[in-house]
Every structure is written in C-alpha cells, then in structure tokens.
Design a protein around this motif. Structure first.
Motif, PDB file in Angstrom:
ATOM      1  N   ALA A   1      18.182   9.222  -4.536  1.00 39.42           N
ATOM      2  CA  ALA A   1      19.014  10.384  -4.191  1.00 39.42           C
ATOM      3  C   ALA A   1      18.289  11.338  -3.247  1.00 39.42           C
ATOM      4  CB  ALA A   1      19.428  11.125  -5.460  1.00 39.42           C
ATOM      5  N   TRP A   2      16.948  11.311  -3.316  1.00 38.47           N
ATOM      6  CA  TRP A   2      16.162  12.108  -2.359  1.00 38.47           C
ATOM      7  C   TRP A   2      15.967  11.354  -1.050  1.00 38.47           C
ATOM      8  CZ3 TRP A   2      11.095  10.095  -1.347  1.00 38.47           C
ATOM      9  CH2 TRP A   2      10.441  10.777  -0.315  1.00 38.47           C
ATOM     10  N   LEU A   3      15.570  10.086  -1.141  1.00 39.09           N
ATOM     11  CA  LEU A   3      15.109   9.374   0.050  1.00 39.09           C
ATOM     12  C   LEU A   3      16.250   8.888   0.953  1.00 39.09           C
ATOM     13  CD1 LEU A   3      12.768   8.259   1.674  1.00 39.09           C
ATOM     14  CD2 LEU A   3      12.827   6.206   0.233  1.00 39.09           C
ATOM     15  N   LEU A   4      17.321   8.351   0.381  1.00 36.21           N
ATOM     16  CA  LEU A   4      18.344   7.722   1.229  1.00 36.21           C
ATOM     17  C   LEU A   4      19.033   8.715   2.168  1.00 36.21           C
ATOM     18  CD1 LEU A   4      19.915   5.018  -1.129  1.00 36.21           C
ATOM     19  CD2 LEU A   4      17.983   4.835   0.458  1.00 36.21           C
ATOM     20  N   PRO A   5      19.453   9.889   1.688  1.00 33.60           N
ATOM     21  CA  PRO A   5      20.039  10.857   2.641  1.00 33.60           C
ATOM     22  C   PRO A   5      19.029  11.319   3.691  1.00 33.60           C
ATOM     23  CG  PRO A   5      20.556  11.462   0.376  1.00 33.60           C
ATOM     24  CD  PRO A   5      19.519  10.381   0.311  1.00 33.60           C
ATOM     25  N   SER A   6      17.772  11.461   3.278  1.00 34.09           N
ATOM     26  CA  SER A   6      16.742  11.863   4.235  1.00 34.09           C
ATOM     27  C   SER A   6      16.586  10.809   5.330  1.00 34.09           C
ATOM     28  CB  SER A   6      15.419  12.069   3.488  1.00 34.09           C
ATOM     29  OG  SER A   6      14.370  12.281   4.396  1.00 34.09           O
TER      30      SER A   6
ATOM     31  N   GLN B   1      10.417   3.920  -8.834  1.00 34.28           N
ATOM     32  CA  GLN B   1      11.124   5.183  -8.551  1.00 34.28           C
ATOM     33  C   GLN B   1      12.415   4.966  -7.770  1.00 34.28           C
ATOM     34  OE1 GLN B   1       8.835   8.376  -6.890  1.00 34.28           O
ATOM     35  NE2 GLN B   1       7.407   8.443  -8.609  1.00 34.28           N
ATOM     36  N   PHE B   2      12.538   3.781  -7.169  1.00 38.81           N
ATOM     37  CA  PHE B   2      13.698   3.498  -6.328  1.00 38.81           C
ATOM     38  C   PHE B   2      14.358   2.207  -6.803  1.00 38.81           C
ATOM     39  CE2 PHE B   2      10.320   5.565  -3.987  1.00 38.81           C
ATOM     40  CZ  PHE B   2      10.957   6.715  -3.546  1.00 38.81           C
ATOM     41  N   THR B   3      15.651   2.067  -6.530  1.00 36.52           N
ATOM     42  CA  THR B   3      16.346   0.846  -6.931  1.00 36.52           C
ATOM     43  C   THR B   3      15.673  -0.374  -6.315  1.00 36.52           C
ATOM     44  OG1 THR B   3      18.416   2.049  -7.105  1.00 36.52           O
ATOM     45  CG2 THR B   3      18.564  -0.343  -6.874  1.00 36.52           C
ATOM     46  N   ASP B   4      15.251  -0.223  -5.060  1.00 32.62           N
ATOM     47  CA  ASP B   4      14.554  -1.292  -4.354  1.00 32.62           C
ATOM     48  C   ASP B   4      13.156  -0.782  -4.005  1.00 32.62           C
ATOM     49  OD1 ASP B   4      13.539  -3.138  -2.589  1.00 32.62           O
ATOM     50  OD2 ASP B   4      15.371  -3.292  -1.385  1.00 32.62           O
ATOM     51  N   ASP B   5      12.128  -1.416  -4.550  1.00 31.91           N
ATOM     52  CA  ASP B   5      10.757  -0.971  -4.285  1.00 31.91           C
ATOM     53  C   ASP B   5      10.406  -1.020  -2.796  1.00 31.91           C
ATOM     54  OD1 ASP B   5       9.857  -0.159  -6.764  1.00 31.91           O
ATOM     55  OD2 ASP B   5       9.060  -2.134  -7.318  1.00 31.91           O
ATOM     56  N   ALA B   6      11.214  -1.747  -1.993  1.00 31.87           N
ATOM     57  CA  ALA B   6      10.894  -1.886  -0.567  1.00 31.87           C
ATOM     58  C   ALA B   6      11.319  -0.679   0.258  1.00 31.87           C
ATOM     59  CB  ALA B   6      11.565  -3.131   0.000  1.00 31.87           C
ATOM     60  N   VAL B   7      12.155   0.189  -0.324  1.00 30.16           N
ATOM     61  CA  VAL B   7      12.775   1.227   0.521  1.00 30.16           C
ATOM     62  C   VAL B   7      11.759   2.228   1.059  1.00 30.16           C
ATOM     63  CG1 VAL B   7      13.396   2.757  -1.409  1.00 30.16           C
ATOM     64  CG2 VAL B   7      14.725   2.802   0.717  1.00 30.16           C
ATOM     65  N   LEU B   8      10.777   2.568   0.276  1.00 24.26           N
ATOM     66  CA  LEU B   8       9.808   3.563   0.733  1.00 24.26           C
ATOM     67  C   LEU B   8       9.090   3.081   1.996  1.00 24.26           C
ATOM     68  CD1 LEU B   8       9.009   6.347  -0.448  1.00 24.26           C
ATOM     69  CD2 LEU B   8       7.044   5.217  -1.495  1.00 24.26           C
ATOM     70  N   ALA B   9       8.649   1.827   1.959  1.00 24.24           N
ATOM     71  CA  ALA B   9       7.964   1.272   3.131  1.00 24.24           C
ATOM     72  C   ALA B   9       8.920   1.082   4.302  1.00 24.24           C
ATOM     73  CB  ALA B   9       7.302  -0.055   2.780  1.00 24.24           C
ATOM     74  N   ASP B  10      10.196   0.842   4.021  1.00 26.29           N
ATOM     75  CA  ASP B  10      11.166   0.701   5.106  1.00 26.29           C
ATOM     76  C   ASP B  10      11.393   2.022   5.837  1.00 26.29           C
ATOM     77  OD1 ASP B  10      11.634  -1.979   5.100  1.00 26.29           O
ATOM     78  OD2 ASP B  10      13.449  -1.897   3.877  1.00 26.29           O
TER      79      ASP B  10
ATOM     80  N   ILE C   1       0.841  -1.203   0.000  1.00 27.25           N
ATOM     81  CA  ILE C   1       0.000   0.000   0.000  1.00 27.25           C
ATOM     82  C   ILE C   1       0.874   1.252   0.000  1.00 27.25           C
ATOM     83  CG2 ILE C   1      -1.698   1.323   1.337  1.00 27.25           C
ATOM     84  CD1 ILE C   1      -2.640  -1.472   2.486  1.00 27.25           C
ATOM     85  N   CYS C   2       1.929   1.216   0.785  1.00 28.10           N
ATOM     86  CA  CYS C   2       2.844   2.359   0.855  1.00 28.10           C
ATOM     87  C   CYS C   2       3.433   2.650  -0.522  1.00 28.10           C
ATOM     88  CB  CYS C   2       3.952   2.062   1.878  1.00 28.10           C
ATOM     89  SG  CYS C   2       5.126   3.408   2.084  1.00 28.10           S
ATOM     90  N   LEU C   3       3.874   1.612  -1.216  1.00 28.66           N
ATOM     91  CA  LEU C   3       4.479   1.799  -2.538  1.00 28.66           C
ATOM     92  C   LEU C   3       3.448   2.307  -3.552  1.00 28.66           C
ATOM     93  CD1 LEU C   3       7.019   1.426  -4.325  1.00 28.66           C
ATOM     94  CD2 LEU C   3       6.158  -0.878  -4.844  1.00 28.66           C
ATOM     95  N   LEU C   4       2.245   1.755  -3.513  1.00 31.00           N
ATOM     96  CA  LEU C   4       1.234   2.096  -4.521  1.00 31.00           C
ATOM     97  C   LEU C   4       0.608   3.477  -4.318  1.00 31.00           C
ATOM     98  CD1 LEU C   4      -0.547  -1.362  -4.948  1.00 31.00           C
ATOM     99  CD2 LEU C   4       1.086  -0.265  -6.488  1.00 31.00           C
ATOM    100  N   THR C   5       0.918   4.101  -3.177  1.00 35.61           N
ATOM    101  CA  THR C   5       0.378   5.445  -2.894  1.00 35.61           C
ATOM    102  C   THR C   5       1.498   6.453  -2.613  1.00 35.61           C
ATOM    103  OG1 THR C   5       0.143   4.878  -0.549  1.00 35.61           O
ATOM    104  CG2 THR C   5      -1.786   4.545  -1.949  1.00 35.61           C
ATOM    105  N   GLY C   6       2.739   6.036  -2.825  1.00 35.53           N
ATOM    106  CA  GLY C   6       3.882   6.809  -2.324  1.00 35.53           C
ATOM    107  C   GLY C   6       4.398   7.920  -3.208  1.00 35.53           C
ATOM    108  N   ALA C   7       3.807   8.101  -4.388  1.00 32.87           N
ATOM    109  CA  ALA C   7       4.251   9.177  -5.281  1.00 32.87           C
ATOM    110  C   ALA C   7       3.208  10.289  -5.245  1.00 32.87           C
ATOM    111  CB  ALA C   7       4.461   8.660  -6.700  1.00 32.87           C
ATOM    112  N   ASP C   8       3.228  11.083  -4.187  1.00 32.23           N
ATOM    113  CA  ASP C   8       2.233  12.155  -4.011  1.00 32.23           C
ATOM    114  C   ASP C   8       0.820  11.608  -4.129  1.00 32.23           C
ATOM    115  OD1 ASP C   8       4.276  13.986  -3.662  1.00 32.23           O
ATOM    116  OD2 ASP C   8       4.356  14.491  -5.799  1.00 32.23           O
ATOM    117  N   GLY C   9       0.589  10.433  -3.568  1.00 31.16           N
ATOM    118  CA  GLY C   9      -0.717   9.798  -3.595  1.00 31.16           C
ATOM    119  C   GLY C   9      -0.865   8.754  -4.693  1.00 31.16           C
ATOM    120  N   GLY C  10       0.073   8.721  -5.646  1.00 30.04           N
ATOM    121  CA  GLY C  10       0.023   7.762  -6.746  1.00 30.04           C
ATOM    122  C   GLY C  10       1.059   6.659  -6.599  1.00 30.04           C
TER     123      GLY C  10
END
Ligand SMILES: CC(C)(COP(=O)(O)OP(=O)(O)OC[C@H]1O[C@@H](n2cnc3c(N)ncnc32)[C@H](O)[C@@H]1OP(=O)(O)O)[C@@H](O)C(=O)NCCC(=O)NCCS
Length: 193
Positions: free
Chosen positions: A99-104, A31-40, A17-26
């Motif tokens: 490049a946006w998410l990992l340093p954050s 978008q990431f090398t590993d699709d799991a990173v956003l949820a992590d 769910i996090c991945l499927l809604t993670g691009a400003d709601g889309g």
C-alpha cells in the motif's frame, strides 16, 4: 574483495541484497505480496535504465553489495514511468508494504524532488550484513562519485528513510550534506565539481 561493474548475471543477487536490506537497513522479506517488488523499484531498473551506472562489491565472484545510480534522474524517471514500471506486474496491494510502495512506484514524479536541479544524479547503496562496517560503503561511494564525475555530472543526491539510523550516520561521513528533511525521509547531496 573488489569493485566491478555489474552485469545482468548479477541481477538475482542484486535483487536479493535489496530485499535483505530494504527495511530501513534490515530484512524486508515478507513485507510485500511479491518479494521481488522492492528490487523492481529500487535496484533492477538501474541495470537497464538510461544513464545508469551499477557497481558491485564482489567477494569471491559474488556480488555482496552494490551502489546503483542514475546520472540523469529526470531521464531515468521518464523511462521508469513510460517503459519499466508498465512492464512489471505488481498491481494489487494486499499488505501495508504494498500500500506504500505500489502507488509510489506508479507516481510519474516519484524521483523528481527539489534536489534534482542541482544534483541531477541519484543513487542507492546496500551491503549484505556481513560486509557492513568494514569500509566497503565508503569505497563504493568513492567509486561511484568518480564514475559520475568522469561523465560530467555536477552532483548526486539520495533519499534515505529517517528511520534508518545507520544510513543517517553514514552519508555525512562520506561527503554528503543533509539538504532536506520531512517526517519520513532525509535527503543528502554531494557536489561532484
Ligand atoms: C549504510 C551502508 C551502505 C554503509 O556502508 P558500510 O560499509 O557499512 O560503511 P563504512 O564501513 O564504509 O563506513 C564509512 C563511515 O561511515 C560510518 N558508519 C557507517 N555505518 C555506520 C553506522 N551504522 N553508525 C555509525 N557510523 C556508521 C563509519 O564509522 C565510517 O566512518 P569513518 O570512516 O569516518 O570512521 C551499509 O552499512 C549498509 O548497506 N547498510 C544496510 C543498508 C542501508 O541502510 N543502505 C542505505 C539505504 S539509504
């Protein structure tokens, strides 16, 4: 449809769910090398972190949405930086998303914005597209605010992307006030006392 506490058995679906809604709601797939990173960063740690509350929108036994919160953002950030993020394996940035998410994610002050003093809890809410616009978001927010209030938390905040028009329309309708804004984000907060 029902709201229930999340369990570890919901982890994969929550990450999806996090991945499927993670691009400003889309959909943020690819978008990431590993699709799991956003949820992590934004979802899975709320099943494990200190003082976290995780509720799911359950449709026929499957989580189709969630609201995830950390009651004490400072304690959550310390745990995230000292234990959780070092245990993950997302290190090298190859895409603009990385490049946006990992340093954050590696920033030990990532969640420690000015809102924390008055609104110590923070939350994330996402619903799969087929569950949006039917009142589930309002019900999840109300359930989470009730849970946090019951734990004595005086206020909750969240940071939304300034490009997420749906989110910016939603939060004021469910009791949140805009308290800060910059070029890319809008911070909303709600008193719980
Ligand atoms: C944002 C989200 C959580 C809202 O949940 P929802 O179930 O769709 O919202 P609800 O149906 O409960 O709507 C509650 C109120 O917000 C309003 N609202 C919700 N989405 C809206 C939108 N896109 N545009 C305008 N108003 C909206 C509704 O009209 C309703 O107002 P009312 O009760 O005063 O008539 C959900 O749409 C979602 O998951 N979106 C994709 C992921 C996302 O953007 N998450 C937030 C990241 S910060």
């Amino acid at each position: 449809m029902t709201i229930r506490a999340a369990t570890f058995a919901d982890e994969r679906q929550i990450a999806r769910i996090c991945l499927l809604t993670g691009a400003d709601g889309g959909d943020a797939t690819g978008q990431f090398t590993d699709d799991a990173v956003l949820a992590d960063v934004f979802a899975v740690p709320y099943l494990r972190g200190p003082g976290c509350v995780a509720l799911v929108w359950d449709v026929e036994g499957q989580a189709r949405g969630y609201v995830l919160a950390a009651a004490d953002t400072s304690a959550f950030q310390a745990w995230f930086s000292n234990e959780w993020w070092p245990s993950r394996r997302h290190r090298e940035a190859h895409t603009p998303g990385d490049a946006w998410l990992l340093p954050s994610a590696a920033d030990p002050k990532r969640c420690l914005n000015a809102a924390v003093a008055d609104y110590p809890a923070h939350l994330h809410i996402d619903l799969l597209p087929d569950q949006q616009g039917k009142g589930a978001g309002r019900r999840l927010i109300d359930a989470m605010c009730e849970a946090l209030r019951g734990s004595g938390v005086p206020g909750v905040h969240l940071v939304a992307s300034a490009a997420n028009r749906g989110a910016l329309a939603f939060y004021p309708r469910v009791g949140f006030n805009e308290i800060a804004r910059d070029a890319t984000t809008v911070t909303f907060a709600r008193d719980l006392v």
